[in-house]
Design a protein around this motif. Structure first.
Motif, PDB file in Angstrom:
ATOM      1  N   SER A  99       0.840  -1.095  -0.032  1.00  0.00           N
ATOM      2  CA  SER A  99      -0.062   0.068   0.037  1.00  0.00           C
ATOM      3  C   SER A  99       0.851   1.124   0.140  1.00  0.00           C
ATOM      4  N   SER A 100       1.916   1.137   0.833  1.00  0.00           N
ATOM      5  CA  SER A 100       2.838   2.527   0.915  1.00  0.00           C
ATOM      6  C   SER A 100       3.544   2.581  -0.648  1.00  0.00           C
ATOM      7  N   ALA A 101       3.644   1.621  -1.325  1.00  0.00           N
ATOM      8  CA  ALA A 101       4.333   1.633  -2.625  1.00  0.00           C
ATOM      9  C   ALA A 101       3.488   2.349  -3.653  1.00  0.00           C
ATOM     10  N   ILE A 102       2.273   2.011  -3.720  1.00  0.00           N
ATOM     11  CA  ILE A 102       1.052   2.441  -4.559  1.00  0.00           C
ATOM     12  C   ILE A 102       1.048   4.056  -4.256  1.00  0.00           C
ATOM     13  N   ASN A 103       0.767   4.154  -2.820  1.00  0.00           N
ATOM     14  CA  ASN A 103       0.570   5.529  -2.296  1.00  0.00           C
ATOM     15  C   ASN A 103       1.654   6.594  -2.638  1.00  0.00           C
ATOM     16  N   ARG A 104       2.875   6.007  -2.832  1.00  0.00           N
ATOM     17  CA  ARG A 104       3.999   6.806  -3.068  1.00  0.00           C
ATOM     18  C   ARG A 104       4.138   6.882  -4.741  1.00  0.00           C
ATOM     19  N   LEU A 105       3.570   6.117  -5.490  1.00  0.00           N
ATOM     20  CA  LEU A 105       3.370   6.036  -7.010  1.00  0.00           C
ATOM     21  C   LEU A 105       2.468   7.124  -7.304  1.00  0.00           C
ATOM     22  N   THR A 106       1.390   7.084  -6.679  1.00  0.00           N
ATOM     23  CA  THR A 106       0.280   8.074  -7.065  1.00  0.00           C
ATOM     24  C   THR A 106       0.477   9.347  -6.240  1.00  0.00           C
TER      25      THR A 106
ATOM     26  N   ALA B  74       3.718 -16.693 -18.884  1.00  0.00           N
ATOM     27  CA  ALA B  74       4.616 -15.671 -19.585  1.00  0.00           C
ATOM     28  C   ALA B  74       4.355 -14.060 -19.248  1.00  0.00           C
ATOM     29  N   MET B  75       3.815 -14.018 -17.860  1.00  0.00           N
ATOM     30  CA  MET B  75       3.649 -12.595 -17.491  1.00  0.00           C
ATOM     31  C   MET B  75       4.722 -12.179 -17.047  1.00  0.00           C
ATOM     32  N   PRO B  76       5.182 -10.733 -17.719  1.00  0.00           N
ATOM     33  CA  PRO B  76       6.394 -10.087 -17.214  1.00  0.00           C
ATOM     34  C   PRO B  76       6.172  -9.567 -15.667  1.00  0.00           C
ATOM     35  N   MET B  77       7.314  -9.645 -15.082  1.00  0.00           N
ATOM     36  CA  MET B  77       7.222  -9.207 -13.439  1.00  0.00           C
ATOM     37  C   MET B  77       8.343  -8.409 -13.242  1.00  0.00           C
ATOM     38  N   HIS B  78       7.809  -7.204 -12.416  1.00  0.00           N
ATOM     39  CA  HIS B  78       8.890  -6.495 -11.847  1.00  0.00           C
ATOM     40  C   HIS B  78       8.907  -6.357 -10.179  1.00  0.00           C
ATOM     41  N   ILE B  79      10.129  -6.763  -9.744  1.00  0.00           N
ATOM     42  CA  ILE B  79      10.189  -7.113  -8.289  1.00  0.00           C
ATOM     43  C   ILE B  79      10.857  -5.900  -7.739  1.00  0.00           C
ATOM     44  N   LEU B  80      10.121  -5.108  -6.494  1.00  0.00           N
ATOM     45  CA  LEU B  80      10.700  -4.038  -5.856  1.00  0.00           C
ATOM     46  C   LEU B  80      10.764  -4.604  -4.373  1.00  0.00           C
ATOM     47  N   LEU B  81      12.299  -4.457  -4.178  1.00  0.00           N
ATOM     48  CA  LEU B  81      12.742  -4.769  -2.741  1.00  0.00           C
ATOM     49  C   LEU B  81      12.491  -4.001  -2.144  1.00  0.00           C
ATOM     50  N   THR B  82      11.360  -3.625  -1.442  1.00  0.00           N
ATOM     51  CA  THR B  82      10.700  -2.420  -0.568  1.00  0.00           C
ATOM     52  C   THR B  82      11.721  -2.354   0.951  1.00  0.00           C
ATOM     53  N   LYS B  83      11.458  -1.090   1.342  1.00  0.00           N
ATOM     54  CA  LYS B  83      11.920  -0.603   2.457  1.00  0.00           C
ATOM     55  C   LYS B  83      13.555  -0.867   2.346  1.00  0.00           C
ATOM     56  N   SER B  84      14.008  -0.379   1.223  1.00  0.00           N
ATOM     57  CA  SER B  84      15.603  -0.535   0.915  1.00  0.00           C
ATOM     58  C   SER B  84      16.266   0.654   1.904  1.00  0.00           C
ATOM     59  N   ASP B  85      15.430   1.606   2.356  1.00  0.00           N
ATOM     60  CA  ASP B  85      16.031   2.621   3.270  1.00  0.00           C
ATOM     61  C   ASP B  85      16.450   1.926   4.771  1.00  0.00           C
ATOM     62  N   LYS B  86      15.897   0.593   4.869  1.00  0.00           N
ATOM     63  CA  LYS B  86      16.098   0.206   6.353  1.00  0.00           C
ATOM     64  C   LYS B  86      17.506  -0.445   6.367  1.00  0.00           C
TER      65      LYS B  86
ATOM     66  N   SER C  38      12.171   2.208  -1.952  1.00  0.00           N
ATOM     67  CA  SER C  38      11.761   3.200  -0.729  1.00  0.00           C
ATOM     68  C   SER C  38      10.377   4.010  -0.904  1.00  0.00           C
ATOM     69  N   ALA C  39       9.530   3.419  -0.391  1.00  0.00           N
ATOM     70  CA  ALA C  39       8.374   4.350  -0.206  1.00  0.00           C
ATOM     71  C   ALA C  39       8.630   5.494   0.854  1.00  0.00           C
ATOM     72  N   HIS C  40       9.404   5.435   1.833  1.00  0.00           N
ATOM     73  CA  HIS C  40       9.869   6.277   2.720  1.00  0.00           C
ATOM     74  C   HIS C  40      10.444   7.629   2.255  1.00  0.00           C
ATOM     75  N   ASN C  41      11.540   7.337   1.099  1.00  0.00           N
ATOM     76  CA  ASN C  41      12.378   8.671   0.769  1.00  0.00           C
ATOM     77  C   ASN C  41      12.045   8.568  -0.909  1.00  0.00           C
ATOM     78  N   GLY C  42      11.469   7.665  -1.536  1.00  0.00           N
ATOM     79  CA  GLY C  42      11.257   7.611  -2.978  1.00  0.00           C
ATOM     80  C   GLY C  42      12.353   7.000  -3.850  1.00  0.00           C
ATOM     81  N   ASP C  43      13.295   6.497  -3.056  1.00  0.00           N
ATOM     82  CA  ASP C  43      14.271   5.942  -3.935  1.00  0.00           C
ATOM     83  C   ASP C  43      13.646   4.661  -4.934  1.00  0.00           C
ATOM     84  N   GLY C  44      14.170   4.891  -6.057  1.00  0.00           N
ATOM     85  CA  GLY C  44      13.511   3.809  -6.972  1.00  0.00           C
ATOM     86  C   GLY C  44      12.219   4.140  -7.750  1.00  0.00           C
ATOM     87  N   LEU C  45      11.842   5.349  -7.232  1.00  0.00           N
ATOM     88  CA  LEU C  45      10.528   5.615  -7.708  1.00  0.00           C
ATOM     89  C   LEU C  45      10.238   5.948  -9.560  1.00  0.00           C
ATOM     90  N   GLN C  46      11.301   6.761 -10.254  1.00  0.00           N
ATOM     91  CA  GLN C  46      11.353   7.009 -11.307  1.00  0.00           C
ATOM     92  C   GLN C  46      11.464   5.562 -12.328  1.00  0.00           C
TER      93      GLN C  46
END
Length: 222
Positions: A43-50, A142-154, A184-192
């Motif tokens: 949820s934090s990632a979606i909210n940061r995205l939007t 055959a569904m493309p998948m993009h993995i986010l390793l979240t909370k990277s700021d930890k 990181s949803a906390h600081n936005g790293d990786g958002l772009q």
């Protein structure tokens, strides 16, 4: 020809919630699904995205944990984000969990407008058994998948980079079908980087009147 502009994720708004494939919105356009454990920061990632802190809060609402939640990015509704239920901590009977898994698998394998999946993993606890099951479902279709390793700021930069490399190595057999990044949803790293991936998946050719006329005209060479 000018390329289509990047999508404006700030315009995301709630469309509907669906219990299964049959009740999903019309299977047209393009959509991307977000999945992850209940504590992976989905949820934090979606909210940061939007940039909308109130958009994705379904995990706190009893009864909605088994629903697919659809958000549209513009009035046409042809480009959508889908928030899948967080898994791992649902206090529900086994029969209901099994039913939900069947519904989820049907959605992943049969939804024509689904162009890719974003799978969130807490960087401190990646590749859980259910994470691997999601990877299996996606790759079988055959569904493309993009993995986010979240909370990277930890983690500090060194350990975070080491975990990223380890996860990529674990999934190397899937080739270009799966990509992995720090987030990181906390600081936005990786958002772009996330937005760039979504822009590719959600791109729908925009036909102006001239383009439509060209498609409608008979081909003189046939």
């Amino acid at each position: 020809m000018d390329s289509s502009p990047a999508l404006n994720y700030r315009r995301a708004s709630y469309l509907k919630s669906s219990p299964n494939l049959m009740h999903c919105p019309d299977d047209t356009g393009a959509e991307v699904a977000f999945a992850g454990r209940s504590n992976a920061g989905k949820s934090s990632a979606i909210n940061r995205l939007t940039e909308n802190k109130k958009l994705a809060k379904t995990s706190k609402t009893p009864g909605r944990t088994q629903l697919l939640n659809f958000f549209i990015l513009d009035e046409s509704g042809r480009q959508r984000l889908v928030d899948l239920p967080g898994y791992g901590f649902a206090k529900v009977p086994l029969a209901i969990k099994n039913e939900w898994q069947r519904n989820l698998e049907a959605y992943l394998q049969k939804r024509e407008s689904l162009k890719g999946m974003v799978l969130m993993m807490d960087i401190r606890h990646p590749l859980t058994e259910f994470d691997k099951q999601m990877v299996s479902w996606a790759t079988k279709s055959a569904m493309p998948m993009h993995i986010l390793l979240t909370k990277s700021d930890k983690l500090k930069r060194g350990p975070a980079s080491a975990t990223l490399l380890a996860v990529r190595k674990e999934l190397v057999e899937y080739g270009d079908l799966i990509s992995v990044q720090l987030f990181s949803a906390h600081n936005g790293d990786g958002l772009q980087a996330l937005r760039s991936q979504l822009d590719q998946w959600l791109d729908i050719p925009r036909l102006d009147e001239a383009g439509i006329d060209e498609l409608a005209a008979p081909n003189s060479e046939i």
